[in-house]
Design a protein around this motif. Sequence first.
Motif, PDB file in Angstrom:
ATOM      1  N   ALA A  91       0.828  -1.213   0.000  1.00  0.00           N
ATOM      2  CA  ALA A  91       0.000   0.000   0.000  1.00  0.00           C
ATOM      3  C   ALA A  91       0.857   1.256   0.000  1.00  0.00           C
ATOM      4  O   ALA A  91       0.409   2.325  -0.443  1.00  0.00           O
ATOM      5  CB  ALA A  91      -0.936  -0.005   1.210  1.00  0.00           C
ATOM      6  N   GLY A  92       2.093   1.135   0.483  1.00  0.00           N
ATOM      7  CA  GLY A  92       2.999   2.283   0.488  1.00  0.00           C
ATOM      8  C   GLY A  92       2.405   3.472   1.207  1.00  0.00           C
ATOM      9  O   GLY A  92       1.811   3.323   2.284  1.00  0.00           O
ATOM     10  N   ASP A  93       2.515   4.639   0.586  1.00  0.00           N
ATOM     11  CA  ASP A  93       1.982   5.858   1.205  1.00  0.00           C
ATOM     12  C   ASP A  93       0.731   6.361   0.496  1.00  0.00           C
ATOM     13  O   ASP A  93       0.328   7.507   0.659  1.00  0.00           O
ATOM     14  CB  ASP A  93       3.046   6.955   1.229  1.00  0.00           C
ATOM     15  N   ARG A  94       0.095   5.483  -0.272  1.00  0.00           N
ATOM     16  CA  ARG A  94      -1.073   5.927  -1.050  1.00  0.00           C
ATOM     17  C   ARG A  94      -2.242   6.343  -0.170  1.00  0.00           C
ATOM     18  O   ARG A  94      -2.969   7.294  -0.499  1.00  0.00           O
ATOM     19  CB  ARG A  94      -1.499   4.835  -2.034  1.00  0.00           C
ATOM     20  N   LEU A  95      -2.456   5.642   0.948  1.00  0.00           N
ATOM     21  CA  LEU A  95      -3.538   6.046   1.843  1.00  0.00           C
ATOM     22  C   LEU A  95      -3.315   7.459   2.349  1.00  0.00           C
ATOM     23  O   LEU A  95      -4.244   8.279   2.352  1.00  0.00           O
ATOM     24  CB  LEU A  95      -3.645   5.084   3.024  1.00  0.00           C
ATOM     25  N   GLU A  96      -2.111   7.746   2.778  1.00  0.00           N
ATOM     26  CA  GLU A  96      -1.814   9.079   3.307  1.00  0.00           C
ATOM     27  C   GLU A  96      -1.970  10.152   2.224  1.00  0.00           C
ATOM     28  O   GLU A  96      -2.451  11.259   2.488  1.00  0.00           O
ATOM     29  CB  GLU A  96      -0.401   9.094   3.891  1.00  0.00           C
ATOM     30  N   GLN A  97      -1.591   9.820   1.002  1.00  0.00           N
ATOM     31  CA  GLN A  97      -1.765  10.778  -0.097  1.00  0.00           C
ATOM     32  C   GLN A  97      -3.249  11.037  -0.369  1.00  0.00           C
ATOM     33  O   GLN A  97      -3.659  12.191  -0.592  1.00  0.00           O
ATOM     34  CB  GLN A  97      -1.088  10.245  -1.360  1.00  0.00           C
ATOM     35  N   GLY A 110     -16.965  -5.673  10.602  1.00  0.00           N
ATOM     36  CA  GLY A 110     -16.931  -6.370   9.323  1.00  0.00           C
ATOM     37  C   GLY A 110     -15.572  -6.467   8.669  1.00  0.00           C
ATOM     38  O   GLY A 110     -15.477  -6.766   7.470  1.00  0.00           O
ATOM     39  N   VAL A 111     -14.526  -6.253   9.426  1.00  0.00           N
ATOM     40  CA  VAL A 111     -13.164  -6.370   8.884  1.00  0.00           C
ATOM     41  C   VAL A 111     -12.765  -7.839   8.875  1.00  0.00           C
ATOM     42  O   VAL A 111     -13.040  -8.575   9.820  1.00  0.00           O
ATOM     43  CB  VAL A 111     -12.174  -5.553   9.753  1.00  0.00           C
ATOM     44  N   PHE A 112     -12.086  -8.277   7.811  1.00  0.00           N
ATOM     45  CA  PHE A 112     -11.668  -9.680   7.748  1.00  0.00           C
ATOM     46  C   PHE A 112     -10.294  -9.865   7.113  1.00  0.00           C
ATOM     47  O   PHE A 112      -9.845 -10.997   6.918  1.00  0.00           O
ATOM     48  CB  PHE A 112     -12.705 -10.520   6.992  1.00  0.00           C
ATOM     49  N   GLY A 113      -9.607  -8.789   6.777  1.00  0.00           N
ATOM     50  CA  GLY A 113      -8.287  -8.904   6.166  1.00  0.00           C
ATOM     51  C   GLY A 113      -7.493  -7.628   6.337  1.00  0.00           C
ATOM     52  O   GLY A 113      -7.932  -6.691   7.002  1.00  0.00           O
ATOM     53  N   SER A 114      -6.325  -7.591   5.716  1.00  0.00           N
ATOM     54  CA  SER A 114      -5.426  -6.441   5.844  1.00  0.00           C
ATOM     55  C   SER A 114      -4.760  -6.155   4.506  1.00  0.00           C
ATOM     56  O   SER A 114      -4.322  -7.090   3.824  1.00  0.00           O
ATOM     57  CB  SER A 114      -4.343  -6.740   6.889  1.00  0.00           C
ATOM     58  N   PRO A 115      -4.705  -4.851   4.146  1.00  0.00           N
ATOM     59  CA  PRO A 115      -5.250  -3.686   4.843  1.00  0.00           C
ATOM     60  C   PRO A 115      -6.747  -3.529   4.579  1.00  0.00           C
ATOM     61  O   PRO A 115      -7.253  -3.968   3.564  1.00  0.00           O
ATOM     62  CB  PRO A 115      -4.454  -2.528   4.233  1.00  0.00           C
ATOM     63  N   PHE A 116      -7.411  -2.873   5.513  1.00  0.00           N
ATOM     64  CA  PHE A 116      -8.854  -2.693   5.442  1.00  0.00           C
ATOM     65  C   PHE A 116      -9.167  -1.270   5.865  1.00  0.00           C
ATOM     66  O   PHE A 116      -8.738  -0.824   6.921  1.00  0.00           O
ATOM     67  CB  PHE A 116      -9.544  -3.688   6.383  1.00  0.00           C
ATOM     68  N   TYR A 117      -9.923  -0.561   5.019  1.00  0.00           N
ATOM     69  CA  TYR A 117     -10.210   0.855   5.250  1.00  0.00           C
ATOM     70  C   TYR A 117     -11.719   1.052   5.391  1.00  0.00           C
ATOM     71  O   TYR A 117     -12.483   0.562   4.549  1.00  0.00           O
ATOM     72  CB  TYR A 117      -9.701   1.699   4.079  1.00  0.00           C
ATOM     73  N   ILE A 118     -12.134   1.760   6.415  1.00  0.00           N
ATOM     74  CA  ILE A 118     -13.550   2.070   6.602  1.00  0.00           C
ATOM     75  C   ILE A 118     -13.712   3.581   6.723  1.00  0.00           C
ATOM     76  O   ILE A 118     -13.049   4.225   7.544  1.00  0.00           O
ATOM     77  CB  ILE A 118     -14.128   1.399   7.862  1.00  0.00           C
ATOM     78  N   VAL A 119     -14.590   4.141   5.895  1.00  0.00           N
ATOM     79  CA  VAL A 119     -14.933   5.555   6.015  1.00  0.00           C
ATOM     80  C   VAL A 119     -16.021   5.648   7.074  1.00  0.00           C
ATOM     81  O   VAL A 119     -17.128   5.130   6.897  1.00  0.00           O
ATOM     82  CB  VAL A 119     -15.406   6.139   4.678  1.00  0.00           C
ATOM     83  N   TRP A 143     -11.409  -3.374   1.161  1.00  0.00           N
ATOM     84  CA  TRP A 143     -10.434  -4.383   1.573  1.00  0.00           C
ATOM     85  C   TRP A 143      -9.332  -4.488   0.527  1.00  0.00           C
ATOM     86  O   TRP A 143      -9.606  -4.782  -0.637  1.00  0.00           O
ATOM     87  CB  TRP A 143     -11.117  -5.733   1.746  1.00  0.00           C
ATOM     88  N   GLY A 144      -8.117  -4.243   0.936  1.00  0.00           N
ATOM     89  CA  GLY A 144      -6.976  -4.459   0.070  1.00  0.00           C
ATOM     90  C   GLY A 144      -6.393  -3.188  -0.507  1.00  0.00           C
ATOM     91  O   GLY A 144      -7.113  -2.233  -0.803  1.00  0.00           O
ATOM     92  N   GLN A 145      -5.075  -3.203  -0.685  1.00  0.00           N
ATOM     93  CA  GLN A 145      -4.408  -2.040  -1.264  1.00  0.00           C
ATOM     94  C   GLN A 145      -4.863  -1.799  -2.700  1.00  0.00           C
ATOM     95  O   GLN A 145      -4.757  -0.686  -3.217  1.00  0.00           O
ATOM     96  CB  GLN A 145      -2.890  -2.225  -1.188  1.00  0.00           C
ATOM     97  N   ASP A 146      -5.421  -2.813  -3.342  1.00  0.00           N
ATOM     98  CA  ASP A 146      -5.913  -2.656  -4.713  1.00  0.00           C
ATOM     99  C   ASP A 146      -7.284  -1.999  -4.766  1.00  0.00           C
ATOM    100  O   ASP A 146      -7.853  -1.842  -5.852  1.00  0.00           O
ATOM    101  CB  ASP A 146      -5.947  -4.011  -5.427  1.00  0.00           C
ATOM    102  N   ARG A 147      -7.821  -1.618  -3.599  1.00  0.00           N
ATOM    103  CA  ARG A 147      -9.099  -0.897  -3.561  1.00  0.00           C
ATOM    104  C   ARG A 147      -8.925   0.575  -3.178  1.00  0.00           C
ATOM    105  O   ARG A 147      -9.902   1.286  -2.976  1.00  0.00           O
ATOM    106  CB  ARG A 147     -10.066  -1.565  -2.565  1.00  0.00           C
ATOM    107  N   LEU A 148      -7.695   1.009  -3.110  1.00  0.00           N
ATOM    108  CA  LEU A 148      -7.451   2.398  -2.703  1.00  0.00           C
ATOM    109  C   LEU A 148      -8.006   3.410  -3.718  1.00  0.00           C
ATOM    110  O   LEU A 148      -8.444   4.490  -3.328  1.00  0.00           O
ATOM    111  CB  LEU A 148      -5.960   2.637  -2.476  1.00  0.00           C
ATOM    112  N   ASP A 149      -8.031   3.044  -5.001  1.00  0.00           N
ATOM    113  CA  ASP A 149      -8.631   3.955  -5.989  1.00  0.00           C
ATOM    114  C   ASP A 149     -10.120   4.139  -5.721  1.00  0.00           C
ATOM    115  O   ASP A 149     -10.673   5.233  -5.907  1.00  0.00           O
ATOM    116  CB  ASP A 149      -8.423   3.419  -7.408  1.00  0.00           C
ATOM    117  N   PHE A 150     -10.784   3.075  -5.281  1.00  0.00           N
ATOM    118  CA  PHE A 150     -12.208   3.180  -4.954  1.00  0.00           C
ATOM    119  C   PHE A 150     -12.419   4.034  -3.704  1.00  0.00           C
ATOM    120  O   PHE A 150     -13.390   4.787  -3.612  1.00  0.00           O
ATOM    121  CB  PHE A 150     -12.811   1.793  -4.755  1.00  0.00           C
ATOM    122  N   LEU A 151     -11.507   3.910  -2.727  1.00  0.00           N
ATOM    123  CA  LEU A 151     -11.590   4.765  -1.548  1.00  0.00           C
ATOM    124  C   LEU A 151     -11.432   6.222  -1.955  1.00  0.00           C
ATOM    125  O   LEU A 151     -12.182   7.098  -1.491  1.00  0.00           O
ATOM    126  CB  LEU A 151     -10.495   4.367  -0.562  1.00  0.00           C
TER     127      LEU A 151
END
Length: 199
Positions: A18-24, A167-176, A184-192
């Motif tokens: 996931a690197g620093d994409r969440l923070e960005q 409802g968390v079941f894996g890592s990384p997991f982001y909830i707004v 769920w997943g670093q590959d969902r950061l674009d959707f976040l």
Amino acid sequence: MAQIDYFFSVFSPWTYLAGDRLEQIAAKHGATITYKPLDLLTLFDRTGGVRPAARHPSRMDYRMQELERWSKHLNMEMNFKPVGYPPNGAPGSYAVIAAQAAGGGDLGALVRGIARAVWVEDRNIGEDDVLREKLEEAGFDPNLVTTGLFTGAMAYERNLEEAVERGVFGSPFYIVAETDQRFWGQDRLDFLDAHLGTL
């Protein structure tokens, strides 16, 4: 201002990727992040997952291909078979929790530093010296390794219970928090990123 609750394991390869994409993304939308490290293996047990050591070889072969693909796609170096994996993630999680409470440093950098220690440097993140170094590199008091032990341990348990409840079941997991939208997943950061743009 949106609130992102970030549930993760400090030793998950996907946390590393996931690197620093969440923070960005959070900075782009003016969102805040609450870091909630947890016991991923116990989370699997509690939510119907299977620990990697017990997975069928076909699943583990595919996992390795995905790690190789994603590390190449993201241009991130990675040691795919670190010694002693999985490590004890509790001490590193306690350090993140203590650092978040203390403030004054870069929490995202600390999480990345600990994950990098596993997946690039092949170091044992259960060792105090490694965590002291990572705390200091991220701008925190290295003594949080010991002074934050009790508080960290208590919050680590609470994070797991909260994760199961939400409802968390894996890592990384982001909830707004405002919308209960889960990713769920670093590959969902674009959707976040896209979801935060609608708030």
